[in-house]
Design a protein around this motif. Sequence first.
Motif, PDB file in Angstrom:
ATOM      1  N   UNK A 434       0.870  -1.182   0.000  1.00  0.00           N
ATOM      2  CA  UNK A 434       0.000   0.000   0.000  1.00  0.00           C
ATOM      3  C   UNK A 434       0.904   1.227   0.000  1.00  0.00           C
ATOM      4  N   UNK A 435       1.096   1.823  -1.174  1.00  0.00           N
ATOM      5  CA  UNK A 435       2.027   2.949  -1.317  1.00  0.00           C
ATOM      6  C   UNK A 435       1.539   4.206  -0.616  1.00  0.00           C
ATOM      7  N   UNK A 436       0.242   4.250  -0.245  1.00  0.00           N
ATOM      8  CA  UNK A 436      -0.289   5.416   0.439  1.00  0.00           C
ATOM      9  C   UNK A 436      -0.279   5.300   1.945  1.00  0.00           C
ATOM     10  N   UNK A 437       0.216   4.189   2.463  1.00  0.00           N
ATOM     11  CA  UNK A 437       0.229   3.943   3.911  1.00  0.00           C
ATOM     12  C   UNK A 437       1.488   4.525   4.547  1.00  0.00           C
ATOM     13  N   UNK A 438       1.309   5.191   5.698  1.00  0.00           N
ATOM     14  CA  UNK A 438       2.437   5.712   6.470  1.00  0.00           C
ATOM     15  C   UNK A 438       2.275   5.300   7.933  1.00  0.00           C
ATOM     16  N   UNK A 439       3.377   5.344   8.672  1.00  0.00           N
ATOM     17  CA  UNK A 439       3.378   4.928  10.071  1.00  0.00           C
ATOM     18  C   UNK A 439       3.927   6.052  10.935  1.00  0.00           C
ATOM     19  N   UNK A 440       3.205   6.382  12.000  1.00  0.00           N
ATOM     20  CA  UNK A 440       3.667   7.334  13.014  1.00  0.00           C
ATOM     21  C   UNK A 440       4.034   6.548  14.267  1.00  0.00           C
ATOM     22  N   UNK A 441       5.199   6.850  14.842  1.00  0.00           N
ATOM     23  CA  UNK A 441       5.661   6.164  16.047  1.00  0.00           C
ATOM     24  C   UNK A 441       5.984   7.211  17.111  1.00  0.00           C
ATOM     25  N   UNK A 442       5.286   7.159  18.238  1.00  0.00           N
ATOM     26  CA  UNK A 442       5.537   8.068  19.351  1.00  0.00           C
ATOM     27  C   UNK A 442       6.108   7.303  20.534  1.00  0.00           C
ATOM     28  N   UNK A 443       7.261   7.751  21.032  1.00  0.00           N
ATOM     29  CA  UNK A 443       7.945   7.036  22.122  1.00  0.00           C
ATOM     30  C   UNK A 443       8.400   7.998  23.217  1.00  0.00           C
ATOM     31  N   UNK A 444       8.215   7.581  24.467  1.00  0.00           N
ATOM     32  CA  UNK A 444       8.697   8.351  25.605  1.00  0.00           C
ATOM     33  C   UNK A 444      10.092   7.901  26.009  1.00  0.00           C
ATOM     34  N   UNK A 445      10.951   8.840  26.319  1.00  0.00           N
ATOM     35  CA  UNK A 445      12.319   8.504  26.722  1.00  0.00           C
ATOM     36  C   UNK A 445      12.361   7.698  28.014  1.00  0.00           C
ATOM     37  N   UNK A 446      11.362   7.869  28.894  1.00  0.00           N
ATOM     38  CA  UNK A 446      11.411   7.250  30.222  1.00  0.00           C
ATOM     39  C   UNK A 446      10.513   6.030  30.345  1.00  0.00           C
ATOM     40  N   UNK A 447      10.203   5.410  29.216  1.00  0.00           N
ATOM     41  CA  UNK A 447       9.333   4.235  29.167  1.00  0.00           C
ATOM     42  C   UNK A 447      10.175   2.961  29.195  1.00  0.00           C
ATOM     43  N   UNK A 448       9.996   2.145  30.255  1.00  0.00           N
ATOM     44  CA  UNK A 448      10.677   0.855  30.331  1.00  0.00           C
ATOM     45  C   UNK A 448       9.753  -0.301  29.958  1.00  0.00           C
ATOM     46  N   UNK A 449       8.444  -0.054  29.873  1.00  0.00           N
ATOM     47  CA  UNK A 449       7.524  -1.112  29.461  1.00  0.00           C
ATOM     48  C   UNK A 449       7.717  -1.434  27.991  1.00  0.00           C
ATOM     49  N   UNK A 450       7.883  -0.396  27.181  1.00  0.00           N
ATOM     50  CA  UNK A 450       8.131  -0.553  25.739  1.00  0.00           C
ATOM     51  C   UNK A 450       9.235   0.429  25.355  1.00  0.00           C
ATOM     52  N   UNK A 451      10.483   0.112  25.621  1.00  0.00           N
ATOM     53  CA  UNK A 451      11.592   1.063  25.440  1.00  0.00           C
ATOM     54  C   UNK A 451      11.722   1.550  24.004  1.00  0.00           C
ATOM     55  N   UNK A 452      12.071   2.829  23.865  1.00  0.00           N
ATOM     56  CA  UNK A 452      12.109   3.445  22.537  1.00  0.00           C
ATOM     57  C   UNK A 452      13.151   2.808  21.625  1.00  0.00           C
ATOM     58  N   UNK A 453      14.244   2.315  22.184  1.00  0.00           N
ATOM     59  CA  UNK A 453      15.259   1.686  21.345  1.00  0.00           C
ATOM     60  C   UNK A 453      14.755   0.355  20.790  1.00  0.00           C
ATOM     61  N   UNK A 454      13.853  -0.294  21.526  1.00  0.00           N
ATOM     62  CA  UNK A 454      13.225  -1.513  21.024  1.00  0.00           C
ATOM     63  C   UNK A 454      12.337  -1.227  19.831  1.00  0.00           C
ATOM     64  N   UNK A 455      11.608  -0.104  19.878  1.00  0.00           N
ATOM     65  CA  UNK A 455      10.774   0.286  18.739  1.00  0.00           C
ATOM     66  C   UNK A 455      11.646   0.598  17.530  1.00  0.00           C
ATOM     67  N   UNK A 456      12.728   1.324  17.760  1.00  0.00           N
ATOM     68  CA  UNK A 456      13.636   1.650  16.657  1.00  0.00           C
ATOM     69  C   UNK A 456      14.228   0.390  16.039  1.00  0.00           C
ATOM     70  N   UNK A 457      14.591  -0.553  16.879  1.00  0.00           N
ATOM     71  CA  UNK A 457      15.168  -1.807  16.392  1.00  0.00           C
ATOM     72  C   UNK A 457      14.166  -2.579  15.544  1.00  0.00           C
ATOM     73  N   UNK A 458      12.944  -2.747  16.044  1.00  0.00           N
ATOM     74  CA  UNK A 458      11.972  -3.593  15.346  1.00  0.00           C
ATOM     75  C   UNK A 458      11.523  -2.988  14.023  1.00  0.00           C
ATOM     76  N   UNK A 459      11.514  -1.660  13.923  1.00  0.00           N
ATOM     77  CA  UNK A 459      11.031  -1.011  12.707  1.00  0.00           C
ATOM     78  C   UNK A 459      12.147  -0.609  11.753  1.00  0.00           C
ATOM     79  N   UNK A 460      13.365  -1.056  12.039  1.00  0.00           N
ATOM     80  CA  UNK A 460      14.487  -0.778  11.132  1.00  0.00           C
ATOM     81  C   UNK A 460      14.979  -2.055  10.454  1.00  0.00           C
ATOM     82  N   UNK A 461      14.183  -3.130  10.564  1.00  0.00           N
ATOM     83  CA  UNK A 461      14.592  -4.410   9.994  1.00  0.00           C
ATOM     84  C   UNK A 461      14.311  -4.456   8.490  1.00  0.00           C
TER      85      UNK A 461
END
Length: 501
Positions: A434-461
């Motif tokens: 879907x060429x018209x689809x985009x993704x927004x990712x919002x992350x808090x620096x102080x979140x340990x439940x879902x750490x921001x570096x984990x989001x960056x890792x999973x979406x850079x594969x």
Amino acid sequence: MKTLAPALLALCLAAPLAAQDGPAQDRKEAAAPTPPPTISVTRHSGTFGGQRVAYSATAGETYLKAEDGTPKASIFSVAYVKEPRDPNRPVAFLFNGGPGSGSLWLHMGAFGPKRVAIPSDARDDGAPPFPLIDNPDSLLDVTDIVFIDPVGTGFSHALGKTEPKEYWGVTADAKSVGEFIRIWLNENGRWNSPKYLGGESYGTTRSAAVVNELEGRYNDVSLNGIILISTILDFGAQAGVPGNEMPYVLFLPSMAAAAHHHGKAPADAGTLEQFVEEARAFAAGDYALALLKGQKLQGEERAAIRRRLARFTGLSETYLDEADLRVSDQRFYKELLRDRGLTIGRLDARYTGRDYDSAGEGPDNDPSFYGIDAGYTAALNSWVRGDLKFRTDRHYSTIGGVGDWNWDLGGGGGGDSKYYKNVAPYIGRALRENSGLRVFVGQGYFDFATPFFGAEFSLSRTGIPADRVHFEYYGSGHMMYVRDEDRTKLSRDIRAFIRNR
């Protein structure tokens, strides 16, 4: 599944609570005929994003049915739609996580027309009454909004003889939410509207799985955007099991952020953003390589890693040596401020709490959850049962209303494995098709439940087009909207994301 239990704990908003509606109530319902869905429609107006908006609020049940028409489950939702109605206006479908959490957090904290006013500076929300105030940060100026409570959350529940566990799993849950969305589009004539799908915490997992259900077939529901808030997609990478080194890598930048906030960073740390970026580079580079060397890491090479790890974590070299350079998130909550007799929050490391005593490996509880939960629960029930006039005898299950979760991904774009669960490929496939689809990712620096570096890792594969994935960061934690500045920024960022379609 035993190997995934730590991952499940890493994304729940808090330790699961007992379901508030017990077997007796379910047996009573199973024996009685299913009544028609309860629906309440009210009309309101407010100012959002600087614009005055008249809107209807529909709080009610939608029945999911078997092929023979028998109602199987009731999905509770609240839909806010601008009046007069425009079939070409965007609509956003939003939910929270858990799994087992109702949508009250995003609803009453971030994007609904009203919000609960709790302290913005990481203090406890105290006791009622909790102010319920107008929310100018609601997105109703740019999109209609439908807040969804999946089966077992909020007021949503199985009907008749249906076992609720039929809906408790990554794939089954996604199918039910996808079915609800199709029904809503049918009933409201919105098939050609721009569509957005979004969630928080496990709600980001659900978003990926629902995208696969909506777009992964020929009679698909095409989306314009996916909104991921506090993201968890790759459970294997963050599973805290012996032998998995990735959690230590992915949590380190969050530890650096917490150390910086609490005055445990070195004098030359610079700004929060600068220190976090330095920690990212160390985590993905020298630290990851050091962990991969295992017991072969010796002598001065090990000592150099230990010194740098102490710099970023704020922990002593002695402690790090005893932990073999591997500090779990649970230990970090207890150890960082042990000298002050305080623990830090898991959902938001800005929060601090005082345990029964200062010994032990981990905290008694999460001060960033018990510091906010009462206000949100009171606000949701007051707003829905009062102003929105929804009548029910059921309790609203804020979190903890589901049982054992089935982690089977059912193949497809996310693949499947008995041992490694990752839904990020679902998003990659949707973006590629879907060429018209985009993704927004919002992350808090102080979140340990879902750490921001984990989001960056999973979406850079591999397989995920990076040019259509947009990240924004916030100076708070998992629920960044509890901080006034971050709620306004989050609203502004998502508003721009929707307008720029």
